[in-house]
Design a protein around this motif. Structure first.
Motif, PDB file in Angstrom:
ATOM      1  N   HIS A 199       0.817  -1.220   0.000  1.00 36.63           N
ATOM      2  CA  HIS A 199       0.000   0.000   0.000  1.00 36.63           C
ATOM      3  C   HIS A 199       0.852   1.272   0.000  1.00 36.63           C
ATOM      4  CE1 HIS A 199      -2.878  -3.068   1.315  1.00 36.63           C
ATOM      5  NE2 HIS A 199      -3.793  -2.289   0.768  1.00 36.63           N
ATOM      6  N   ASP A 200       2.072   1.142  -0.478  1.00 41.20           N
ATOM      7  CA  ASP A 200       2.895   2.328  -0.673  1.00 41.20           C
ATOM      8  C   ASP A 200       2.184   3.257  -1.661  1.00 41.20           C
ATOM      9  OD1 ASP A 200       5.107   3.832  -2.349  1.00 41.20           O
ATOM     10  OD2 ASP A 200       6.026   3.294  -0.436  1.00 41.20           O
ATOM     11  N   PRO A 201       2.195   4.568  -1.425  1.00 45.64           N
ATOM     12  CA  PRO A 201       1.523   5.494  -2.343  1.00 45.64           C
ATOM     13  C   PRO A 201       1.939   5.339  -3.799  1.00 45.64           C
ATOM     14  CG  PRO A 201       2.101   6.633  -0.331  1.00 45.64           C
ATOM     15  CD  PRO A 201       2.703   5.259  -0.221  1.00 45.64           C
TER      16      PRO A 201
ATOM     17  N   SER B 202      -0.673   4.432  -6.607  1.00 45.19           N
ATOM     18  CA  SER B 202      -0.762   5.411  -7.687  1.00 45.19           C
ATOM     19  C   SER B 202      -0.616   4.730  -9.041  1.00 45.19           C
ATOM     20  CB  SER B 202       0.314   6.485  -7.518  1.00 45.19           C
ATOM     21  OG  SER B 202       0.252   7.427  -8.565  1.00 45.19           O
TER      22      SER B 202
ATOM     23  N   GLU C 156      -5.212  10.149  -7.436  1.00 47.10           N
ATOM     24  CA  GLU C 156      -3.981  10.897  -7.687  1.00 47.10           C
ATOM     25  C   GLU C 156      -4.020  12.271  -7.030  1.00 47.10           C
ATOM     26  OE1 GLU C 156      -1.855   9.085  -8.770  1.00 47.10           O
ATOM     27  OE2 GLU C 156      -2.620   7.687 -10.265  1.00 47.10           O
TER      28      GLU C 156
ATOM     29  N   MET D  48      -3.452  11.992  -3.201  1.00 52.68           N
ATOM     30  CA  MET D  48      -2.055  11.775  -2.831  1.00 52.68           C
ATOM     31  C   MET D  48      -1.235  13.058  -2.957  1.00 52.68           C
ATOM     32  SD  MET D  48      -1.219   8.036  -4.436  1.00 52.68           S
ATOM     33  CE  MET D  48      -2.416   6.700  -4.329  1.00 52.68           C
TER      34      MET D  48
ATOM     35  N   ASN E 274      -1.896  15.260  -0.009  1.00 56.84           N
ATOM     36  CA  ASN E 274      -1.216  14.836   1.211  1.00 56.84           C
ATOM     37  C   ASN E 274       0.255  15.246   1.217  1.00 56.84           C
ATOM     38  OD1 ASN E 274      -1.403  13.158   3.742  1.00 56.84           O
ATOM     39  ND2 ASN E 274       0.298  12.143   2.709  1.00 56.84           N
TER      40      ASN E 274
ATOM     41  N   GLY F 187       0.850   9.182   4.588  1.00 54.40           N
ATOM     42  CA  GLY F 187       0.667   9.033   3.146  1.00 54.40           C
ATOM     43  C   GLY F 187       0.064   7.697   2.771  1.00 54.40           C
ATOM     44  N   HIS F 188       0.479   6.628   3.467  1.00 53.35           N
ATOM     45  CA  HIS F 188      -0.066   5.298   3.184  1.00 53.35           C
ATOM     46  C   HIS F 188      -1.568   5.242   3.454  1.00 53.35           C
ATOM     47  CE1 HIS F 188       4.121   4.065   3.016  1.00 53.35           C
ATOM     48  NE2 HIS F 188       3.763   2.835   2.698  1.00 53.35           N
TER      49      HIS F 188
ATOM     50  N   ALA G 243      -3.462   7.309   0.871  1.00 57.62           N
ATOM     51  CA  ALA G 243      -3.470   6.592  -0.402  1.00 57.62           C
ATOM     52  C   ALA G 243      -4.466   5.438  -0.389  1.00 57.62           C
ATOM     53  CB  ALA G 243      -2.066   6.077  -0.712  1.00 57.62           C
ATOM     54  N   SER G 244      -4.472   4.650   0.681  1.00 50.94           N
ATOM     55  CA  SER G 244      -5.398   3.517   0.753  1.00 50.94           C
ATOM     56  C   SER G 244      -6.846   3.996   0.902  1.00 50.94           C
ATOM     57  CB  SER G 244      -5.023   2.589   1.910  1.00 50.94           C
ATOM     58  OG  SER G 244      -5.055   3.260   3.149  1.00 50.94           O
TER      59      SER G 244
END
Length: 218
Positions: A70-72, A76, A103, A106, A109, A138-139, A142-143
């Protein structure tokens, strides 16, 4: 007189605005508490230390996998592929929902991190070492926006409240899992992940408000 589909769009618009205002207000309260080093920051430190002291190799390995997936940048990339698919299918509303919601969220953030400049949790023997800012996560953002957009698109095709509930529950549980992984690994405080979730929800509500309003005016 509004057509039935226009009435539904107006209802979704009203709900989106309520969610936007509620999530935005709660985010602002958490941010103010963090900036002023309020009571929540004490809970942050205590909880971070409590989780760190109870880490185990097996759980650490599992949550590292969760957090890397789940890294941005990973999400992405998936979002970009989904947007391209919708563009190929000429499903323009779905495409813009992915582009703006995921997008855009993210990017928002990244800007928020530069505003707050909060340092990450610190331990003598950290499970992960990061040099970027901590607030908001951020994770988790993003999730939240990724699964939030997917849930919205799936719900638009659902024909029962039971299916809608299941979709929302699964999306929420996945976001909670990611949030827990970030706290457990010592990458974020509780307030970081709570604020990130609210930021993601507020951003999605704003995006859906814009999109639905455009559809109403057409």
């Amino acid at each position: 007189m509004l057509q039935p589909h226009q009435q539904s769009l107006r209802l979704y618009l009203i709900i989106s605005i309520i969610v936007l205002l509620s999530a935005g207000t709660l985010f602002a309260l958490i941010a103010e508490n963090v900036v002023s080093a309020g009571a929540l920051t004490i809970t942050d430190v205590n909880l971070a230390q409590w989780l760190h002291e109870r880490s185990t190799p097996l759980l650490t390995h599992f949550l590292l996998v969760v957090t890397h997936l789940h890294d941005p940048l990973v999400l992405s990339s998936f979002a970009a592929l989904i947007a391209i698919y919708f563009m190929w299918k000429q499903r323009w509303y779905a495409m813009w929902a992915v582009v703006l919601g995921v997008e855009g969220g993210m990017l928002l953030n990244l800007l928020a991190k530069q505003v707050f400049h909060r340092a990450r949790p610190s331990f003598d023997h950290p499970l992960v070492t990061l040099t970027t800012y901590s607030f908001p996560s951020g994770h988790v953002v993003a999730s939240t926006v990724f699964y939030g957009v997917l849930a919205a698109l799936l719900i638009s095709q659902a024909h029962s409240w039971r299916r809608t509930f299941c979709i929302l529950l699964i999306a929420f549980c996945l976001v909670v899992l990611v949030a827990f992984s970030r706290m457990y690994l010592g990458a974020h405080y509780l307030s970081d992940v709570l604020a990130a979730f609210l930021e993601g929800i507020a951003w999605l509500a704003l995006c859906f408000t814009v999109i639905q309003n455009y559809r109403l005016l057409r």
